[in-house]
Design a protein around this motif. Sequence first.
Motif, short mmCIF file in Angstrom:
data_model
loop_
_atom_site.label_atom_id
_atom_site.label_comp_id
_atom_site.label_asym_id
_atom_site.label_seq_id
_atom_site.Cartn_x
_atom_site.Cartn_y
_atom_site.Cartn_z
N ALA A 33 0.84 -1.20 0.00
CA ALA A 33 0.00 0.00 0.00
C ALA A 33 0.87 1.25 0.00
CB ALA A 33 -0.92 0.00 1.21
N LYS A 34 1.94 1.21 0.79
CA LYS A 34 2.83 2.39 0.86
C LYS A 34 3.54 2.61 -0.48
CE LYS A 34 2.79 4.08 5.17
NZ LYS A 34 1.45 3.58 5.51
N LEU A 35 3.96 1.51 -1.13
CA LEU A 35 4.63 1.64 -2.42
C LEU A 35 3.69 2.22 -3.46
CD1 LEU A 35 6.64 -1.72 -2.52
CD2 LEU A 35 7.58 0.57 -2.30
N HIS A 36 2.44 1.80 -3.37
CA HIS A 36 1.47 2.32 -4.32
C HIS A 36 1.24 3.82 -4.08
CE1 HIS A 36 -2.60 2.85 -6.15
NE2 HIS A 36 -1.91 2.30 -7.13
N ALA A 37 1.17 4.20 -2.79
CA ALA A 37 0.98 5.62 -2.46
C ALA A 37 2.17 6.43 -2.96
CB ALA A 37 0.81 5.77 -0.95
N HIS A 38 3.36 5.84 -2.83
CA HIS A 38 4.59 6.50 -3.27
C HIS A 38 4.52 6.77 -4.77
CE1 HIS A 38 8.83 7.47 -3.41
NE2 HIS A 38 9.07 6.49 -4.26
N ARG A 39 4.05 5.76 -5.51
CA ARG A 39 3.96 5.91 -6.97
C ARG A 39 2.98 7.01 -7.33
NH1 ARG A 39 1.96 1.09 -10.78
NH2 ARG A 39 0.01 1.54 -9.72
N THR A 40 1.84 7.07 -6.60
CA THR A 40 0.84 8.10 -6.89
C THR A 40 1.47 9.48 -6.74
OG1 THR A 40 -0.71 6.58 -5.89
CG2 THR A 40 -1.54 8.78 -6.36
N LYS A 41 2.35 9.58 -5.73
CA LYS A 41 3.01 10.86 -5.49
C LYS A 41 4.03 11.17 -6.59
CE LYS A 41 5.20 12.38 -1.49
NZ LYS A 41 5.61 11.99 -0.14
N LEU A 42 4.75 10.11 -7.02
CA LEU A 42 5.79 10.31 -8.04
C LEU A 42 5.23 10.65 -9.40
CD1 LEU A 42 8.46 7.47 -7.77
CD2 LEU A 42 8.84 9.91 -7.57
N PHE A 43 4.16 9.98 -9.78
CA PHE A 43 3.63 10.12 -11.13
C PHE A 43 2.17 10.55 -11.11
CE2 PHE A 43 6.79 6.60 -11.20
CZ PHE A 43 7.80 7.26 -11.87
N PRO A 44 1.87 11.73 -10.56
CA PRO A 44 0.48 12.19 -10.55
C PRO A 44 0.06 12.58 -11.97
CG PRO A 44 1.93 13.93 -9.75
CD PRO A 44 2.78 12.72 -10.02
N PRO A 45 -1.21 12.67 -12.36
CA PRO A 45 -2.33 12.45 -11.45
C PRO A 45 -2.82 11.01 -11.41
CG PRO A 45 -3.11 13.32 -13.52
CD PRO A 45 -1.63 13.16 -13.67
N LYS A 46 -2.35 10.16 -12.40
CA LYS A 46 -2.97 8.84 -12.49
C LYS A 46 -2.05 7.75 -11.97
CE LYS A 46 -5.89 9.67 -16.51
NZ LYS A 46 -5.78 9.60 -17.96
N ALA A 47 -0.95 8.13 -11.33
CA ALA A 47 0.03 7.16 -10.86
C ALA A 47 0.60 6.35 -12.01
CB ALA A 47 -0.58 6.22 -9.80
N ARG A 48 0.49 6.89 -13.22
CA ARG A 48 1.04 6.20 -14.39
C ARG A 48 2.28 6.94 -14.85
NH1 ARG A 48 -0.33 1.98 -13.87
NH2 ARG A 48 -2.38 1.12 -14.14
N LYS A 49 3.25 6.20 -15.31
CA LYS A 49 4.44 6.86 -15.80
C LYS A 49 4.18 7.45 -17.19
CE LYS A 49 8.51 5.13 -14.96
NZ LYS A 49 9.68 4.24 -15.03
#
Length: 408
Positions: A33-49
């Motif tokens: 869950a934390k890794l997923h939250a981290h990704r959302t922060k890194l690659f907003p808005p859709k957490a997609r690169k």
Amino acid sequence: MALNDQQAMAPIPSAAPPAIHDTIAADARELSAKLHAHRTKLFPPKARKHLRRFTSGEVAKLVGINDGYLRQLSLEGRGPQPDTTPTGRRSYTFEDIQSLRAYLDESGKGARRYRPHRVAGEQLQVIGVVNFKGGSGKTTTAAHLAQHLTLQGYRVLAIDLDPQASLSALHGYQPEFDVEENGTLYGAIRYDDARRELNDIIRQTYFLGLDIVPGNIELMEFEHETPKALAMRQSGDPLFFARVARALATVQDRYDVVVIDCPPQLGFLTLSALCAATAILIPVHPQMLDVMSMCQFLIMTSDLLAVVAKAGGNMNYDWMRYLVTRYEPGDGPQAQMVGFMRSLFGDRMLTNMMLKSTAISDAGITKQTLYEVSRDQFTRATYDRAMESLDSVNGEIQSLIQAAWGRA
Ligand SMILES: Nc1ncnc2c1ncn2[C@@H]1O[C@H](COP(=O)(O)OP(=O)(O)OP(=O)(O)O)[C@@H](O)[C@H]1O
Ligand SMILES: [Mg+2]
């Protein structure tokens, strides 16, 4: 009633402690869950690169035309049009670069080919990146090679054959979050009726022209199921080592090169990849323990491949090369080790070596490769040195691919 000393020291009775597997499962859930939250922060808005934009200088170099001509095309409104920044700089998306290649091919009447796709008679290149030493640089090599070839205009399929799924993570797929059941190569090579078409498993990436077969822990099933399948085998069933090649044959028309990132072990997955491969790349860090480990790997691999060859496995390779990874030019023992390997392996060592660079490891922290980050995120000299090393290694591999196709 007063407690005596012994009673006062006794632990307060509580519920039985959680079983270790429950603790581990809870840790995994929380971490995921934390890794997923981290990704959302890194690659907003859709957490997609998504891929950065490219400067006109980079585009000219990638496509192989001069900057003046690129400028003229944009002034005349021909081909894909760049965005222009307020300071007058032109910038292109990677989609623009791919359409520019197509535009040049179509308008140039075939005088020169800007899309280097293979033509009739040129066999799909399947490059297996293997070594059972953990951390030898397999995933870093595979990811940068696949992206390099894509940037050059090849149609590339990257396959993550490692249950650790680092290659998938680098391409924006969190293995336990984004990869559904039967969503790895296992889905296409499994032995039972749940097997599906590789075509339905392949996913696009944010690099137009680079597709991926992601990995996750379900790949381990192949290691468990293969011995059972071997024991129950009916005549006519393809043996385990033919399964990856058979799956690849169903999609081969769409690609020029397949890059397979193997797990750090020599199991059925790695062996199957080796049998599907047309070329083998062995990344090795030039230190004593790594080279000793590689020696064991070579002994085991040759024994196993000999058995597979006897059973009818395909052992035709266009090339096999050792690649020195994380090389530190100032390190005497490493230089000695490289010299030693060169004296043993000669031409089977790539001339160029991958330098150790903080640019590569820092980009890795945000799950990116050096090709994705932009130069202004780093000290220029650090970025340039790493990029030069990467381009020379990947350029050398590209020449091997060209040679396998019989091109100049
Ligand atoms: N050229 C380099 N410069 C700096 N760091 C590097 C370089 N190449 C790899 N690394 C770092 O070394 C570590 C191991 O690399 P990598 O994951 O590519 O190895 P691997 O062989 O795939 O590992 P595994 O066996 O676990 O799959 C990573 O943290 C990566 O960022
Ligand atoms: Mg790896």
